[in-house]
Design a protein around this motif. Sequence first.
Motif, PDB file in Angstrom:
ATOM      1  N   THR A   1      -7.634  -6.612  -4.360  1.00 54.66           N
ATOM      2  CA  THR A   1      -9.059  -6.273  -4.430  1.00 54.66           C
ATOM      3  C   THR A   1      -9.524  -6.192  -5.884  1.00 54.66           C
ATOM      4  O   THR A   1     -10.647  -6.583  -6.204  1.00 54.66           O
TER       5      THR A   1
ATOM      6  N   PRO B   1     -13.971  -2.469  -2.992  1.00 56.17           N
ATOM      7  CA  PRO B   1     -13.923  -1.002  -2.990  1.00 56.17           C
ATOM      8  C   PRO B   1     -14.800  -0.382  -4.073  1.00 56.17           C
ATOM      9  O   PRO B   1     -15.376   0.676  -3.858  1.00 56.17           O
TER      10      PRO B   1
ATOM     11  N   SER C   1      -3.420   4.564   0.128  1.00 54.05           N
ATOM     12  CA  SER C   1      -4.700   3.990   0.542  1.00 54.05           C
ATOM     13  C   SER C   1      -5.101   2.959  -0.499  1.00 54.05           C
ATOM     14  O   SER C   1      -5.116   3.256  -1.699  1.00 54.05           O
ATOM     15  N   ILE C   2      -5.399   1.740  -0.062  1.00 54.67           N
ATOM     16  CA  ILE C   2      -5.817   0.697  -1.009  1.00 54.67           C
ATOM     17  C   ILE C   2      -7.055   1.160  -1.773  1.00 54.67           C
ATOM     18  O   ILE C   2      -7.165   0.975  -2.984  1.00 54.67           O
ATOM     19  N   ARG C   3      -7.966   1.797  -1.059  1.00 51.88           N
ATOM     20  CA  ARG C   3      -9.198   2.257  -1.700  1.00 51.88           C
ATOM     21  C   ARG C   3      -8.897   3.261  -2.817  1.00 51.88           C
ATOM     22  O   ARG C   3      -9.427   3.167  -3.922  1.00 51.88           O
ATOM     23  N   ALA C   4      -8.003   4.219  -2.539  1.00 51.77           N
ATOM     24  CA  ALA C   4      -7.668   5.242  -3.543  1.00 51.77           C
ATOM     25  C   ALA C   4      -6.901   4.623  -4.712  1.00 51.77           C
ATOM     26  O   ALA C   4      -7.118   4.986  -5.879  1.00 51.77           O
TER      27      ALA C   4
ATOM     28  N   GLU D   1       0.860  -1.177   0.000  1.00 51.32           N
ATOM     29  CA  GLU D   1       0.000   0.000   0.000  1.00 51.32           C
ATOM     30  C   GLU D   1       0.898   1.229   0.000  1.00 51.32           C
ATOM     31  O   GLU D   1       1.836   1.314   0.782  1.00 51.32           O
TER      32      GLU D   1
END
Lengths: 374, 124
Positions: A242, A333, A33-36, A30
């Motif tokens: 993800t 996500p 942010s993994i989400r970003a 990472e």
Amino acid sequence: MTLRNPPLREVHAERDAKFTEFGGWDMPVEFDSIRAEHAAVREAAGVFDVSHMGEIEVAGPDATALLNRLTTNDVTALSPGDAQYAAITREDGVMLDDTVVYRLPDEERTDETLGTVPAYLFIPNAGHDAEMHERWVDHRDQWGLDCEVRNVTEDWAMFAVQGPEAPDLVASAVDDGGPDVLELPKFSATFAPFAGVECWVARTGYTGEDGFEVLCPWADAEAVWALFADDATPCGLGARDTLRIEQGFLLSGQDFHPEEEPRTPYEADIGFAVDLDAEFVGRDALAAQAEAGVEETFVGIELLDRGVPRHGYDVTNEDGHVVGTVTSGTMSPSLDKPIALGYLPVDLTDPGTEVSVVVRGREKRAKVVSVPFE
Amino acid sequence: MSFDVPEDLRYRESHEWIDPETGRVGISEFAQDELGDVVFVELPGEGDAVEAGGEFGVVESIKAVSDLYAPVSGEVVAVNEALFDAPELVNDDPFGDGWMLELDFDEGELDDLLSADEYRDQIA
């Protein structure tokens, strides 16, 4: 155990990346942010350092024969510049690894009378390179085939540039005079110069997005990485996980493993990578399974209750009996819902079938869905 | 990287904080950064009892699952239900909107917890 470092370990550390052990390598998991990072790949472009992936070169008069006997797909179908997904199976049809095979431009052997010979590069998963090198060499010798097999994992760095903006980004990074990589169809590759360095660039990836994978000499990794890292979001293995789960793509060693989760390509739902007309190790077992049908197969599962499914969690049927196991799971996500992959008996694999996932002792309502997840 | 460690809070080695004034409990900025994007929080209900050092819930990020441990014993008098729909508040504001519980607790147990300075040393 000493971890293997990718060539840009320190470059990533200076960017405050967090690291994780993966397949014996110390890899960035990472950056921010993994989400970003995940969103960047779905909406714009992300760049992954996947230098932990193995590289094995096979070249010589019998290179095609050796590849064809050790991978499940038909290598003879490949022309130079073609790529092919395949499994590597043992005698009982169980997968040892999955891989992409590239046919390189034929190799000229001016020092011998051979002329040109076929040459291949294939990509074992992280930590499998030594095992695959040994397997190829042993079988070559056992079968008396004439080709060289070289483990070049630490000669090649590998970057994946993925996302809707990735093709244009990679195309613009090619040095003047280089080929127009936008003309490369999916699953094909060519040599192209980046930052003055000859790289192997392939229209492949493992995120479900368009994009390229670029292999460059280990020593030149920093210059090539810099071409992408300013315009694409640097991404770690967390986002890669993800992204591939949302697509229903397998992770070697987790969604299949020769001892802990022994699975055939048919069970793993990659039967498209098996060509039973080829004579490969494991072919007879797979032909028998193709005839008889599989008992369990790989499916997508969506949780309807709150919770996050994780690797190893039980899946139960309506009667509360354990019928399967989650092999990969996450909070998606992109979709903002909990999703999982795993194997279920075939009578429970129709989309919409109700099952439960046991999350820390509690059954959470779930249903079988087709992949990619939507 | 340096993390905010408010002076007026007390800390558990496992990265939970408690505000001695309000009884509010959460996890530290350091902890949320280690976890990464928080996607799920499981908390007890109002009226439940928690025990110092005992598990009171779970926080999950995309990459990890972590148990939550009560800094002190007490009764849950409020739960931050906003986290059920917006668990990312734990990342965005771990000492503010990302709070988890409010406890009615015995102040005598505060002495077993770390001061801000001691906690800062632990995460240095």
